[in-house]
Design a protein around this motif. Structure first.
Motif, PDB file in Angstrom:
ATOM      1  N   MET A   1      28.212  38.587  25.998  1.00  0.00           N
ATOM      2  CA  MET A   1      28.200  38.601  27.449  1.00  0.00           C
ATOM      3  C   MET A   1      29.621  38.456  27.972  1.00  0.00           C
ATOM      4  SD  MET A   1      26.524  35.831  30.014  1.00  0.00           S
ATOM      5  CE  MET A   1      27.749  34.628  29.510  1.00  0.00           C
ATOM      6  N   THR A   2      29.961  39.209  29.003  1.00  0.00           N
ATOM      7  CA  THR A   2      31.256  39.111  29.634  1.00  0.00           C
ATOM      8  C   THR A   2      31.121  38.323  30.923  1.00  0.00           C
ATOM      9  OG1 THR A   2      31.911  41.238  28.736  1.00  0.00           O
ATOM     10  CG2 THR A   2      33.176  40.418  30.579  1.00  0.00           C
ATOM     11  N   GLU A   3      31.812  37.231  31.036  1.00  0.00           N
ATOM     12  CA  GLU A   3      31.772  36.430  32.242  1.00  0.00           C
ATOM     13  C   GLU A   3      33.088  36.581  32.971  1.00  0.00           C
ATOM     14  OE1 GLU A   3      28.730  32.855  30.988  1.00  0.00           O
ATOM     15  OE2 GLU A   3      30.687  32.428  31.808  1.00  0.00           O
ATOM     16  N   GLY A   4      33.013  36.938  34.238  1.00  0.00           N
ATOM     17  CA  GLY A   4      34.224  37.089  35.023  1.00  0.00           C
ATOM     18  C   GLY A   4      34.398  35.929  35.978  1.00  0.00           C
ATOM     19  N   ALA A   5      35.560  35.878  36.596  1.00  0.00           N
ATOM     20  CA  ALA A   5      35.788  34.883  37.639  1.00  0.00           C
ATOM     21  C   ALA A   5      34.890  35.204  38.818  1.00  0.00           C
ATOM     22  CB  ALA A   5      37.262  34.920  38.059  1.00  0.00           C
ATOM     23  N   VAL A   6      34.535  34.169  39.573  1.00  0.00           N
ATOM     24  CA  VAL A   6      33.696  34.382  40.742  1.00  0.00           C
ATOM     25  C   VAL A   6      34.468  35.235  41.734  1.00  0.00           C
ATOM     26  CG1 VAL A   6      32.518  33.293  42.665  1.00  0.00           C
ATOM     27  CG2 VAL A   6      32.476  32.232  40.420  1.00  0.00           C
ATOM     28  N   ALA A   7      33.864  36.334  42.147  1.00  0.00           N
ATOM     29  CA  ALA A   7      34.500  37.235  43.097  1.00  0.00           C
ATOM     30  C   ALA A   7      33.617  37.367  44.316  1.00  0.00           C
ATOM     31  CB  ALA A   7      34.748  38.598  42.460  1.00  0.00           C
ATOM     32  N   GLY A   8      34.208  37.822  45.409  1.00  0.00           N
ATOM     33  CA  GLY A   8      33.438  38.070  46.609  1.00  0.00           C
ATOM     34  C   GLY A   8      32.962  36.798  47.282  1.00  0.00           C
ATOM     35  N   THR A   9      33.686  35.702  47.146  1.00  0.00           N
ATOM     36  CA  THR A   9      33.239  34.436  47.744  1.00  0.00           C
ATOM     37  C   THR A   9      34.097  34.046  48.944  1.00  0.00           C
ATOM     38  OG1 THR A   9      34.606  33.247  46.148  1.00  0.00           O
ATOM     39  CG2 THR A   9      32.307  33.572  45.583  1.00  0.00           C
ATOM     40  N   ASP A  10      34.584  35.039  49.700  1.00  0.00           N
ATOM     41  CA  ASP A  10      35.383  34.740  50.882  1.00  0.00           C
ATOM     42  C   ASP A  10      34.472  34.470  52.072  1.00  0.00           C
ATOM     43  OD1 ASP A  10      34.431  37.195  51.591  1.00  0.00           O
ATOM     44  OD2 ASP A  10      36.269  38.264  51.060  1.00  0.00           O
ATOM     45  N   GLU A  11      35.060  34.447  53.257  1.00  0.00           N
ATOM     46  CA  GLU A  11      34.295  34.083  54.440  1.00  0.00           C
ATOM     47  C   GLU A  11      33.145  35.036  54.733  1.00  0.00           C
ATOM     48  OE1 GLU A  11      36.173  30.689  54.793  1.00  0.00           O
ATOM     49  OE2 GLU A  11      34.624  31.364  56.187  1.00  0.00           O
ATOM     50  N   THR A  12      33.276  36.307  54.318  1.00  0.00           N
ATOM     51  CA  THR A  12      32.220  37.281  54.572  1.00  0.00           C
ATOM     52  C   THR A  12      30.967  36.939  53.804  1.00  0.00           C
ATOM     53  OG1 THR A  12      32.984  38.703  52.786  1.00  0.00           O
ATOM     54  CG2 THR A  12      33.943  39.078  54.949  1.00  0.00           C
ATOM     55  N   ALA A  13      31.055  36.082  52.805  1.00  0.00           N
ATOM     56  CA  ALA A  13      29.887  35.743  51.993  1.00  0.00           C
ATOM     57  C   ALA A  13      28.882  34.899  52.767  1.00  0.00           C
ATOM     58  CB  ALA A  13      30.325  35.000  50.729  1.00  0.00           C
ATOM     59  N   ALA A  14      29.247  34.474  53.933  1.00  0.00           N
ATOM     60  CA  ALA A  14      28.322  33.658  54.707  1.00  0.00           C
ATOM     61  C   ALA A  14      27.133  34.464  55.199  1.00  0.00           C
ATOM     62  CB  ALA A  14      29.052  33.052  55.906  1.00  0.00           C
ATOM     63  N   ASP A  15      27.264  35.796  55.207  1.00  0.00           N
ATOM     64  CA  ASP A  15      26.156  36.658  55.615  1.00  0.00           C
ATOM     65  C   ASP A  15      24.973  36.444  54.684  1.00  0.00           C
ATOM     66  OD1 ASP A  15      24.415  38.928  55.909  1.00  0.00           O
ATOM     67  OD2 ASP A  15      26.051  39.923  56.993  1.00  0.00           O
ATOM     68  N   ASP A  16      23.771  36.309  55.251  1.00  0.00           N
ATOM     69  CA  ASP A  16      22.577  36.037  54.443  1.00  0.00           C
ATOM     70  C   ASP A  16      22.323  37.123  53.418  1.00  0.00           C
ATOM     71  OD1 ASP A  16      22.140  33.702  55.746  1.00  0.00           O
ATOM     72  OD2 ASP A  16      20.624  34.495  57.132  1.00  0.00           O
TER      73      ASP A  16
ATOM     74  N   ALA B   1      24.677  38.885  51.845  1.00  0.00           N
ATOM     75  CA  ALA B   1      25.806  39.060  50.948  1.00  0.00           C
ATOM     76  C   ALA B   1      25.463  38.578  49.543  1.00  0.00           C
ATOM     77  CB  ALA B   1      27.024  38.308  51.471  1.00  0.00           C
ATOM     78  N   LEU B   2      26.072  39.219  48.554  1.00  0.00           N
ATOM     79  CA  LEU B   2      25.904  38.808  47.162  1.00  0.00           C
ATOM     80  C   LEU B   2      27.163  38.110  46.704  1.00  0.00           C
ATOM     81  CD1 LEU B   2      23.927  39.121  44.662  1.00  0.00           C
ATOM     82  CD2 LEU B   2      25.480  40.945  43.930  1.00  0.00           C
ATOM     83  N   LEU B   3      27.020  36.911  46.197  1.00  0.00           N
ATOM     84  CA  LEU B   3      28.131  36.168  45.613  1.00  0.00           C
ATOM     85  C   LEU B   3      28.226  36.597  44.153  1.00  0.00           C
ATOM     86  CD1 LEU B   3      26.970  32.838  47.202  1.00  0.00           C
ATOM     87  CD2 LEU B   3      29.003  34.090  47.900  1.00  0.00           C
ATOM     88  N   VAL B   4      29.192  37.436  43.864  1.00  0.00           N
ATOM     89  CA  VAL B   4      29.285  38.071  42.552  1.00  0.00           C
ATOM     90  C   VAL B   4      29.788  37.087  41.508  1.00  0.00           C
ATOM     91  CG1 VAL B   4      30.346  39.927  41.220  1.00  0.00           C
ATOM     92  CG2 VAL B   4      29.679  40.323  43.600  1.00  0.00           C
ATOM     93  N   LEU B   5      29.065  36.988  40.394  1.00  0.00           N
ATOM     94  CA  LEU B   5      29.454  36.109  39.290  1.00  0.00           C
ATOM     95  C   LEU B   5      30.054  36.876  38.131  1.00  0.00           C
ATOM     96  CD1 LEU B   5      26.393  33.686  39.261  1.00  0.00           C
ATOM     97  CD2 LEU B   5      28.633  33.338  40.302  1.00  0.00           C
TER      98      LEU B   5
END
Length: 271
Positions: free
Chosen positions: A1-16, A18-22
């Motif tokens: 399995m490849t695990e990346g740093a958490v991406a897409g967790t900026d202020e726009t992620a507050a949208d219901d 939105a996907l918080l990419v792992l």
């Protein structure tokens, strides 16, 4: 399995929505999570996808409520660049365009050891009609676990090769090593099935070839009840459904080099 740093967790992620990419993985004829099937066609079928030659990217994350989601996207290059950056320890935001999204599937097909910060613990979405994707149970042994084990050996080849060298140096021939000498009927059957692929090419992804140092290649081949991992300039390892959690080494001998060369010639390769 490849695990990346958490991406897409900026202020726009507050949208219901939105996907918080792992993390993300590729689903192509040359690269796909082995737990999903013996070949690319089977892996796509496990997710209800058509086996397009171009393949897909699988983006794994959580929504703002913490629910697990696997988002299938067509933009393979976008996902591949993100994975490469994460593998190098670099931050990289993965935000696929909505037009690239094929479908969103509840759950994750792989076990992740990370979670999005600031949201509830990962859990299956509520109210979904289809059963959520779930990673294989590592407490039991079967085809998914066998393929997962083979994937891990391919990723950690040097470590597994060193184990065999340590066993031989200690002159402690294990049951698995004796079986790998060609006496084990399951190993013989697996090698015969792999040879048959040379004359009758299997479905895409049944044999895959990846980079290895010194001009060699790492081969992965699968079939009903067996998985093979090999380096083209070295030995092979076979895993069998009938031998739970056993990794059986197969020495070079007079036949293995030719078999590996033939398999590499027909294998799917990353573009």
């Amino acid at each position: 399995m490849t695990e990346g740093a958490v991406a897409g967790t900026d202020e726009t992620a507050a949208d219901d929505d939105a996907l918080l990419v792992l993390t993300a993985v590729l689903l192509t004829p040359a690269q796909f999570p082995g737990v999903l099937g013996d070949d690319y066609v089977a892996a796509c079928a496990a997710l209800g996808l058509a086996p397009y030659v171009e393949g897909y990217g699988l983006v794994l994350g959580q929504d703002s409520g913490g629910a697990r989601w696997t988002v299938v996207v067509e933009d393979v290059s976008l996902v591949a660049v993100a994975i490469a950056a994460w593998d190098c320890g670099m931050d990289h935001d993965l935000s696929p365009d909505d037009r690239s999204v094929v479908r969103a599937l509840p759950g994750w097909p792989l076990a992740l050891s990370v979670a999005a910060p600031g949201v509830p613990e990962p859990h299956d979405p509520d109210g979904e009609e289809s059963a959520p994707l779930t990673p294989p149970d590592t407490e039991v042994w079967g085809a998914p676990q066998r393929r997962l084990g083979a994937d891990e050996i391919a990723l950690q080849w040097a470590a597994w090769r060193a184990r065999i060298d340590a066993v031989r140096a200690g002159d402690d021939r294990s049951t698995a090593e004796r079986a790998g000498s060609g006496q084990h009927p399951g190993v013989r059957k697996a090698l015969e099935a792999a040879r048959a692929y040379v004359d009758s090419p299997p479905p895409p992804g049944r044999v895959r070839s990846a980079y290895a140092p010194d001009g060699a290649r790492i081969l992965r081949a699968d079939g009903p009840g067996w998985s093979l991992v090999a380096r083209t300039d070295d030995i092979a390892f076979v895993l069998l459904d009938e031998e739970p959690a056993e990794v059986i080494p197969v020495g070079r001998g007079p036949e293995l080099p030719g078999l590996l060369a033939s398999l590499d010639a027909l294998a799917a390769r990353p573009s």
